[in-house]
Motif scaffolding. Sequence first.
Motif, PDB file in Angstrom:
ATOM      1  N   ILE A  56       0.824  -1.206   0.000  1.00 50.39           N
ATOM      2  CA  ILE A  56       0.000   0.000   0.000  1.00 50.39           C
ATOM      3  C   ILE A  56       0.862   1.261   0.000  1.00 50.39           C
ATOM      4  O   ILE A  56       0.465   2.296  -0.540  1.00 50.39           O
ATOM      5  CB  ILE A  56      -0.986  -0.031   1.196  1.00 50.39           C
ATOM      6  N   GLN A  57       2.074   1.180   0.578  1.00 48.11           N
ATOM      7  CA  GLN A  57       2.982   2.333   0.510  1.00 48.11           C
ATOM      8  C   GLN A  57       3.245   2.746  -0.930  1.00 48.11           C
ATOM      9  O   GLN A  57       3.303   3.937  -1.255  1.00 48.11           O
ATOM     10  CB  GLN A  57       4.308   1.992   1.188  1.00 48.11           C
ATOM     11  N   PRO A  60      -1.074   3.268  -3.128  1.00 48.17           N
ATOM     12  CA  PRO A  60      -2.055   3.789  -2.168  1.00 48.17           C
ATOM     13  C   PRO A  60      -3.480   3.841  -2.689  1.00 48.17           C
ATOM     14  O   PRO A  60      -4.394   4.201  -1.916  1.00 48.17           O
ATOM     15  CB  PRO A  60      -1.528   5.201  -1.877  1.00 48.17           C
ATOM     16  N   SER A  88     -10.722   4.272   4.257  1.00 50.02           N
ATOM     17  CA  SER A  88      -9.882   4.636   3.104  1.00 50.02           C
ATOM     18  C   SER A  88     -10.433   4.007   1.832  1.00 50.02           C
ATOM     19  O   SER A  88     -10.480   4.653   0.767  1.00 50.02           O
ATOM     20  CB  SER A  88      -8.448   4.164   3.335  1.00 50.02           C
TER      21      SER A  88
END
Length: 404
Positions: A56-57, A60, A88
């Motif tokens: 996810i870094q 995103p 999110s």
Amino acid sequence: MTPLSTLKTLYLFLILFSCGFHAFSQKANLSPLQLAQEAFEQQRWEKALSMLDLWIQDNPADREAYWMRGQAHQYVNKLEEALGDFSSLLTLDPQFAEAYFERGRVRYLLGHYESAIEDFENFLKMPPGETNRVLYKVAPGSNGVSEVTTLQTASAEQAYYHLGLCSIELGEYDFAILYLDEALSLNPEEADFYTEKGRALARLGDNVPAMEAFELALELNPNHLPAKEGLALVKTGGDEVLLSQLDQVVAEGSGNSQTYKQRGFYRMSHGQDDGAIEDFGLAISLDPEDSESYFYRGKTYSRQKKWKDAEADYSAAISLDPENPEYLLSRGQSRYVSGQLEEALADFTQTIALDPDFASGYYHRGITYQRMNRKSEACSELQKAIDLGMEAAVGVWEKVCKQD
């Protein structure tokens, strides 16, 4: 070892090394997302989370990664983190229906009941359709209610069920019953739905329908612990914590008919007859159309052997709810004990007419016939009660009807 065997061993080692290196090479080529999926399937939650964090870094906006990480966080009981993941995800895709459902569950477990209700309502607003996404079971801690879903796909019935749970926690019991009735209309075979409806009814002081709901749950699942506990509490009038809450409401001057009826039921169940009669009287003065208050006061008068008072209350209950066999049975019992055999017989006959499978109706009609010296009819009625499974009728039948 011969040179030939040494060569064979070396060859085998090279093959195994080659296979292992190939497997390692393949593993090294997997992305963090693929490694996360593999760990997820193996239920290695921490490994899955570390790989999803890496993925996810760099990605995103990957909705499915948030979806997976939110569930993994639930499995390790990191509910705040799970809430963040589903939020999110819904920011990225407001049409991701299952995320509303899962976020609603997380909010319920965190005690955010109003916002959980919004999520379940949003889920229900989404266009209906099948989904291939899996909602992995998250076992909640013991919280005194039925299990918070074990389904594999989100469904409207479960959304209504969870809306009912949230409404119970907010003290909005009428709304809870409406939601749970919706769930039952979609799936009448789920014990949890009946159990929570019973809990809501009991909180309103509607003890007879509450007991019926718990009993229906136990018919579906005889080992359903919350239903067993709920039924036991209703039959004993509730616990002392509930009584203190009712006393506080009365002391504050905000008690209504249900408050007094529920406290009266508690007192009746704990042998506090005079206090129970007083409370039921107050409940009747505030709501003279509630048949249960008359019925419970009648039962309390019966325990005091005040048969005329009991009969008057049972009659009032019957006038308000003439299709209730329990009311007729109770008035018949009161009349039987006070020697009004013809009137008692009429009540027991009407009880059977309303519910032909009511074993107790046949039993009481049988003992009334026996007391009227109508042995043949008595034995026939007692046999019907036995056929319907009433064990108490067996001893009476053997005493009255068995040939020497």
